[in-house]
Write an enzyme that holds these catalytic residues in place. Structure first.
Site, PDB file in Angstrom:
ATOM      1  N   ASP A   1       0.807  -1.217   0.000  1.00  0.00           N
ATOM      2  CA  ASP A   1       0.000   0.000   0.000  1.00  0.00           C
ATOM      3  C   ASP A   1       0.841   1.268   0.000  1.00  0.00           C
ATOM      4  OD1 ASP A   1      -2.082  -1.739   0.031  1.00  0.00           O
ATOM      5  OD2 ASP A   1      -3.011  -0.990   1.861  1.00  0.00           O
TER       6      ASP A   1
ATOM      7  N   ASP B   1      -6.608   6.722  12.697  1.00  0.00           N
ATOM      8  CA  ASP B   1      -5.188   7.018  12.548  1.00  0.00           C
ATOM      9  C   ASP B   1      -4.925   8.253  11.717  1.00  0.00           C
ATOM     10  OD1 ASP B   1      -4.141   5.114  14.195  1.00  0.00           O
ATOM     11  OD2 ASP B   1      -4.208   3.550  12.683  1.00  0.00           O
TER      12      ASP B   1
END
Lengths: 409, 409, 409, 409
Positions: A18, A129
């Site tokens: 990612d 996050d």
């Protein structure tokens, strides 16, 4: 949208698929110079591959930062948090939350060093996050340009992402072809698992999601007993062996792992407003929570302890929500740290198939000590008769109320 | 001292040696008519012998009250307290504290019925229970005369007490000749042990002090899995079987006992200002605490949950300190109860060698439900881009601060 | 952006220039059917012109709603808030904040009645009111489409707005041609002024911004003395005359106005993260705050009062931030309302050139009453000697600490 | 009772009739050597007569201590308390409470210097001051013998006391023959009046009880405007003139006095459980409270300010109850002080017939400053559109709730 394109971006880079896609996307979308930052926070992965991958993706050597932050992480973030006996929503030891401010801080430091105008993280748009990273960035560098690819790019599906990866020759390991059965975050304090197979909170978490602990059922049939030494609220030694913060937590993690300690399956409330289900494993942290309370139980005054207990939920929410670098978190820390000056001594802890039991506490600063509470004869000794006055005056307002209000019921 | 002698006293009478001595002392010291009150709160002792003993000690049959208060205890005291996820000093489930107000209340009711001018309890002058009993008495009957023999009489030693007992033909069982190695309080919620062999907090509690639980080590090697149903914050059924409050707690106690669940060894801070060490066993309560949190995790809104967590330490202290019948406890209860209207559903719980693990939660009122959080297409769906604004405005004050204060570190 | 166009919109319509522009913009931009809602919250403007203007702008008669909400506003919003002695940041009586949830509620009710799919307000994108309106909408009707023109449209300047108005034949009064020297919000509880001439917090607010009060300097040289009667925490009569909630507040406003009472000039922290400076005039509310505290001072127990004081800042923030319709606000309200059962009686208040002084309090429920606190002789009377025990046990933990820590300083 | 007689006692000695009687009583009752301690805390009485009287009553010169504690009082007690914007029960500025710990501290210091085994104060058995003095003594010197004559001696009436005084040739001024119409406590921060003519809370306090302020009605018809400079939360100068803490408070007292500022008539809750009515005059303190809030309003972050507001009621209770020297007060102080680093600048204050109005604030550390909040173009500027995401995510949980719970009302 109409924001100017970032020119030089410090990317929190894990080396995985990612963040590799993000790296390439920053290059292609913005034509930006990318600086990678890969930290060892104890997640249990080697960092060398991240460096190689970055090089392969065209990052200049001087733009690759690899840092071992484990000691700083435990000393300056984990330990201060444990001084407060911090749990979020009664249970969660905040393993993910507490790592984010350090990553933000280091990214900003690197941005200053290399003269970058932007920072970038790989957190998605539905989670906590992104908030934690970005509050950290902004609190430290208010004009920084923040790039949050998951909220910005146009990829509509996993397939589109993989296509982009293939097109740009980003290697895709076989197991990344399909969707993962759950996602993982890990550092020296904990690992968390969530998503997919864990999405239905009615269904038990499968054994295979666990990574940091064996099941209590698989743990030894005999207890392990250890002694943890504390100084001013922080653990400093195990069984007499002085250890650095990270080494100490590493050792507690091993002990917790081996005894099936520290699993938690919970549904929690995210800052961004939804509930989510997570499986957390915090073997060493679970031991530290119990041990610290045990240490405080004989060294901390009642007034201090109760005040700490009252402040803790707010303190925990601040960390969970990403406000580590906020004045109010620092104010609470000042109060908490002030209370820890005498929280020194040793605690004996029994680990057994998931249980953490405090079986002994000793301290040169004990407020429990028998000799201490025995006052000089005749002058100061506890007089049973004092209790009468104590009760009578505590009762006074209740009696006045009862006289006014008449018989209840 | 110069208080008038009580004429008719309702004594909280267990039938044991100590309260028998008190009974006789009230008769001889004050020439008072004694009314005995013996309650079944689930302490696990038969009440018939208490009646016989009272008769033998000259109490008139109409002055002997024996009440089974178990259902009231659990329904009106234990359950309301568990709605708040109450723990004192992070750990203690308040098993002793929560029983005291009910005893006080019943004593006062009896005093009114029989026209007594005084009440009497057998709690010592160094503990919390004297405070809890007496705050209860005064809050309900402000002019009641309270007799607290341990603070009043002149017996200087255990020997003197036994001598008095012998002189008045109070039977002394053999094991009461010497001092007990520890003292015990028990009711349907818990048993507590303290004193003597437990006095040194550095030394592990011996296995023999435990009464309500087997050791985790002795529990079965296979887990027990149960389903607990909740309605409006209270448990109402186990594995589909509807149970009255006391029957439900009794069953949970058995399940907890068998799986080594609910032991706690802690040093706590007494209201009267000293630290003490206690060993508590709360098998059913430990299960209820975990199960209730599990039930709330999918049915309670974040705002409500966090407010509850912030209020809890104060609520716990009020109960611990004996302020059940106070306006502020009632205010907090009103807030807590308001939050529980939708806390209904089922929780699956795994019990294994001391561990209580929530492995599933379901509710018709779930706030987690996937369908629920998917909003009407195009209009309300969660938009990842919303997170940016959310973060930017949460960050705004931190950025202004950072601009003012310059670079940190 | 890609949101579907609203079809039928309930607009909070004041009849002024700005909301008239919004009305027309909704028609032209979305081709939407507009429903106007104009409320009398005591802002001191006639509502008839709003109706006429709406008709002139093409709104169908059945789509025009004009409501007198003054009684509901004071009874169900203002009074509950004053039961908590609510002030934001130590000073602000929340006059604007408390009106927003009622407007939201009524808009949603109308939307349901007329089958509208959207609601619209005229609050700007930099203020708190947009948050308060929209949190109210969403809490009551989660799928409602919210239109916030100031955040959506493309007008770049005041000129562009006026051009649009002219083009659509919206009458523009002369004084609206230029920019106002400050902006105003008003209702029965207060008026607020902010912006422009008030922007520099170093500069004194000019006298001409004040609308609800004369200056203390201009108030009469002799005090006005009134008696306010309370029932269960709410004011019900002035000088013996029973008054409805709105009538009572109207009268207090007049009294406050005439005596220069209730001005506040402060810099506050907005929910959206910036500081702003406002001038508030809350004449009646300032009297109520003092009077309610006076009433509570003799009728409320200490435990209840202190708990209320501890909860208040959070309660105030919830209202300020727009969370009136939230579980946690309702929980706090439940606690607060529970405390008010006996807060009845009368308070005498002296008003003099800006000062509000409580000069007398009486209540059938007084906890101060001399007879009440004099207990039956010899049994219950306050014994000075009780204080010794009370002090000794409160001091115990401090003494133990001192023994451990040695001499300070 | 069976306590050993004190041998050498440090008496808090005012030079007045009551403490002179106590002095003599200590000599006659215990045959104790008496050390007198007379402090100037700004109560407005000369100290020389106290010295003379002590000599006359047979105190050795080396046993007479006269201390000017005004600077220490303001610097180390008053100022730290004002950093927290401390008010008890919403109103009281704690003028009496905050002086007690300093007196206790100095008495203990003297006791150590002269080798005294006991300390003695003249506070009665029904008030808060006995608690405050004695908690201070015990917290600093845990084994000290405390003599509290009003709780110990046998004088049953004022007459008996006067008789004793006459017998021991203690001069009794005429006005002390009868009972005073009210009693007074005073120091540099405030004066308090209570008792007798003030006992009925329904009756207005007579003008003659006031000592520190003229009535607002008698104050000048034109306002006085001053500028107060702050550094790190403490006032340091008035109208540009740097002043020591005590000099500054003295000046503010004069300004307050002249403008009728700082009167308070309230019914409060004592720690020992009863309500009492007091009239307080805190002219300088009332100005400081308003000025400090004004200074904080532009220099303190919202998170810090709100946390302070939430902590304040507890902090105030701790001081009111006598727990200045407790770990929890120190913890709170650490948090409060941490917040004050940037609370510097100037505040302009208007004083007018009882009103204190902040009319201007300036600071080099302002968080309000216009330039500061204008961020770099295009990158960071406040984007109105951010508000939408902020609202949407704050609303998310409320919408989920609304979907679950259906239409309200």
């Amino acid at each position: 949208m109409s924001k100017p394109a970032p020119k030089k971006v410090v990317l929190a880079y894990s080396g995985g698929l990612d963040t590799s896609i993000i790296l390439k996307w920053l290059q292609t979308e913005y034509n930006a110079e990318v600086v990678t930052f890969t930290a060892d926070l104890g997640q249990g992965e080697e960092l060398a591959p991240a460096k190689e991958k970055a090089l392969k993706l065209g990052i200049k050597p001087e733009n690759i930062f690899i840092d071992d932050l484990r000691e700083e992480f435990v000393r300056d973030f984990v330990f201060p948090m444990f001084r407060a006996n911090t749990v979020y929503e009664g249970q969660y030891l905040l393993g993910t939350s507490i790592a984010r401010p350090l990553i933000s801080k280091r990214q900003i430091e690197i941005a200053r060093m290399v003269g970058a105008d932007a920072v970038c993280h790989g957190a998605t748009g539905k989670g906590n996050d992104q908030v934690r990273f970005e509050l950290g960035y902004y609190a430290l560098e208010p004009d920084i340009r923040v790039v949050a690819p998951w909220r910005e790019w146009d990829f509509k599906s996993r397939e589109a992402l993989l296509e982009f990866a293939e097109k740009h020759q980003i290697p895709i390991s076989k197991d990344k072809r399909g969707e993962a059965p759950f996602s993982v975050d890990a550092n020296l304090l904990h690992s968390s698992s969530e998503g997919k197979v864990l999405e239905d909170p009615a269904v038990e978490a499968p054994e295979f999601v666990h990574q940091r602990t064996i099941a209590p059922e698989d743990a030894p049939d005999t207890p392990t007993i250890i002694t943890i030494a504390y100084e001013k609220g922080d653990p400093v030694a195990i069984d007499g062996e002085a250890l650095s913060p990270a080494a100490l937590l590493t050792k507690l993690n091993q002990l917790g792992h081996d005894n099936g300690v520290g699993r938690l399956d919970m549904v929690e409330n995210r800052f961004i407003g939804m509930k989510s289900r997570g499986v957390y494993e915090t073997p060493g942290g679970t031991i530290m929570l119990a041990a610290h309370r045990g240490m405080e139980s004989i060294t901390l005054d009642r007034g201090a302890m109760h005040l700490k207990d009252e402040l803790m939920p707010k303190y925990a929410s601040l960390i969970y929500n990403g406000f580590w670098f906020s004045p109010e978190r620092e104010m609470l820390q000042a109060a908490i740290d002030h209370s820890q000056q005498k929280v020194s001594g040793t605690v004996r802890v029994k680990l057994y198939k998931g249980n953490v039991t405090i079986i002994g506490r000793e301290s040169p600063n004990s407020l429990y000590d028998q000799d201490l509470v025995t006052f000089e004869e005749g002058v100061q000794a506890y007089d049973h008769k004092d209790a009468e006055g104590f009760i009578k005056l505590n009762a006074l307002r209740l009696r006045v109320l009862a006289k006014r209000d008449g018989q209840k019921g």
